[in-house]
Write a protein that holds these residues in place. Structure first.
Motif, PDB file in Angstrom:
ATOM      1  N   TYR A   1      36.197   9.088  10.896  1.00  0.00           N
ATOM      2  CA  TYR A   1      36.178   9.048   9.430  1.00  0.00           C
ATOM      3  C   TYR A   1      37.180  10.055   8.894  1.00  0.00           C
ATOM      4  CZ  TYR A   1      34.532   9.841   4.634  1.00  0.00           C
ATOM      5  OH  TYR A   1      34.452   9.993   3.275  1.00  0.00           O
ATOM      6  N   VAL A   2      38.121   9.567   8.084  1.00  0.00           N
ATOM      7  CA  VAL A   2      39.101  10.419   7.417  1.00  0.00           C
ATOM      8  C   VAL A   2      38.745  10.445   5.938  1.00  0.00           C
ATOM      9  CG1 VAL A   2      41.528  10.743   6.826  1.00  0.00           C
ATOM     10  CG2 VAL A   2      40.908   9.856   9.077  1.00  0.00           C
ATOM     11  N   PRO A   3      38.273  11.555   5.409  1.00  0.00           N
ATOM     12  CA  PRO A   3      37.868  11.599   3.999  1.00  0.00           C
ATOM     13  C   PRO A   3      39.082  11.581   3.075  1.00  0.00           C
ATOM     14  CG  PRO A   3      37.683  13.775   4.978  1.00  0.00           C
ATOM     15  CD  PRO A   3      38.042  12.838   6.097  1.00  0.00           C
ATOM     16  N   SER A   4      38.859  11.150   1.849  1.00  0.00           N
ATOM     17  CA  SER A   4      39.920  11.196   0.854  1.00  0.00           C
ATOM     18  C   SER A   4      40.190  12.648   0.476  1.00  0.00           C
ATOM     19  CB  SER A   4      39.525  10.387  -0.384  1.00  0.00           C
ATOM     20  OG  SER A   4      38.342  10.915  -0.963  1.00  0.00           O
ATOM     21  N   GLY A   5      41.366  12.880  -0.043  1.00  0.00           N
ATOM     22  CA  GLY A   5      41.741  14.245  -0.409  1.00  0.00           C
ATOM     23  C   GLY A   5      43.241  14.346  -0.515  1.00  0.00           C
TER      24      GLY A   5
END
Length: 329
Positions: A175-179
């Motif tokens: 999982y790559v979170p937004s940012g």
């Protein structure tokens, strides 16, 4: 790898979970290499280089049986932000429930971690020229090199792996979170089967939503490798599925290695990148050899690249090499 020093790491466990560490240690391992590389269209006056890094790993067992590992790589060549630290992560091993890793930097997404797993004695088909100091004419008149097809990746991402749920099967998710640099979050999934002796079969799919909106893509890769005696062969195919045909790309590769002895291996690999934005494929090949004695490895890769970035001008046909003497300690 040698244990250099053991110290208490109860502070590590206290920052992660509210249980005590019953056993803990800190180890250090390192590597260093001296090499040189170049290309027939390169411009560097000095093609020698040096790489070096030290990785510190702290681990401890919690009261519930989980094991927590902290890994920090000291590598001044990277200079990530304003820090000399490179890859760094915290991993929680939950036994039969698998492992969860949080990567501050350098953690692979599922698709990115298997973007090119073809057998080779040294280097992928596309990285020998691009990773050398003398990188083969990457100027305003040359196009951008295509590598393999991965997926979204960033600092402060998470990954889960389980190798015990099904015998011979590895299940993975990331999982790559937004940012910053990631407009929307991205998720990858993957399966890898190694239950038959010598055989590895894998499939991974994921998203690259870094740009957001209509620029989002679905990426996937499948690969198969088989080792029989001294020979290992492999084939891999990957794709970027985008909203437009110009952003839809395909990548195929194969490789073979032969172990001449316990110390010497030779390999050959080819790859083709078919970009939707170009009518011409980028083609790469790599002939490689390596010799290992204890913690020392002498390796060389000799690569050829045609139509870099899908362009047919002469500057985009490059031949190059990279030779490195490395040590692990």
């Amino acid at each position: 790898m040698n244990n250099l020093k053991k110290i208490g790491l109860t502070a590590l466990a206290g920052s992660l979970v509210a249980t005590a560490v019953s056993a803990s240690e800190l180890t250090a391992s390192g590597s260093a290499s001296i090499g040189f590389g170049g290309a027939d269209k390169g411009t560097s006056a000095n093609t020698w280089y040096m790489n070096d890094s030290v990785t510190f790993s702290g681990s401890g067992e919690l009261d519930n049986g989980f094991n927590v590992t902290l890994s920090l790589e000291l590598d001044n060549n990277e200079n990530v932000g304003t820090s000399a630290m490179d890859s760094r992560s915290v991993t929680v091993d939950m036994g039969d429930m698998g492992t969860i890793a949080f990567g501050g930097h350098g953690l692979d997404s599922v698709v990115g971690g298997v973007d090119d797993v073809m057998p080779t004695a040294y280097g992928e088909t596309w990285d020998i020229i691009s990773n050398t100091v003398d990188n083969g004419g990457v100027t305003t008149t040359a196009s951008t090199l295509f590598g393999a097809i991965g997926s979204a990746g960033s600092n402060n991402m998470m990954r889960y792996d389980n190798t015990t749920a099904v015998d011979g099967l590895k299940i993975s998710a990331s999982y790559v979170p937004s940012g910053t640099g990631e407009v929307e979050s991205s998720v990858d999934y993957g399966l890898e089967y190694t239950g038959y002796e010598g055989l590895t079969v894998g499939y991974a799919m994921g998203e690259n939503n870094a740009a957001g909106g209509t620029s989002n893509t679905d990426n996937d890769t499948m690969y198969v490798k088989y080792a029989y005696g001294s020979v290992t062969v492999g084939y891999q195919s990957s794709e970027i599925d985008a909203a437009t045909t110009t952003d839809t790309d395909e990548w195929d590769a194969f490789g073979i290695t032969y172990a001449v002895s316990d110390d010497i291996s030779i390999g050959y690999a080819e790859s083709t990148y078919n970009a939707g934005s170009s009518t011409t494929d980028q083609e790469n090949s790599n002939l490689s050899i390596s010799y290992t004695s204890g913690g020392m490895t002498l390796a060389a890769g000799f690569a050829e690249e045609q139509n870099r970035g899908g362009l047919t001008t002469a500057v985009n046909d490059v031949k190059g090499y990279d030779i490195a003497l490395s040590f692990a300690f």
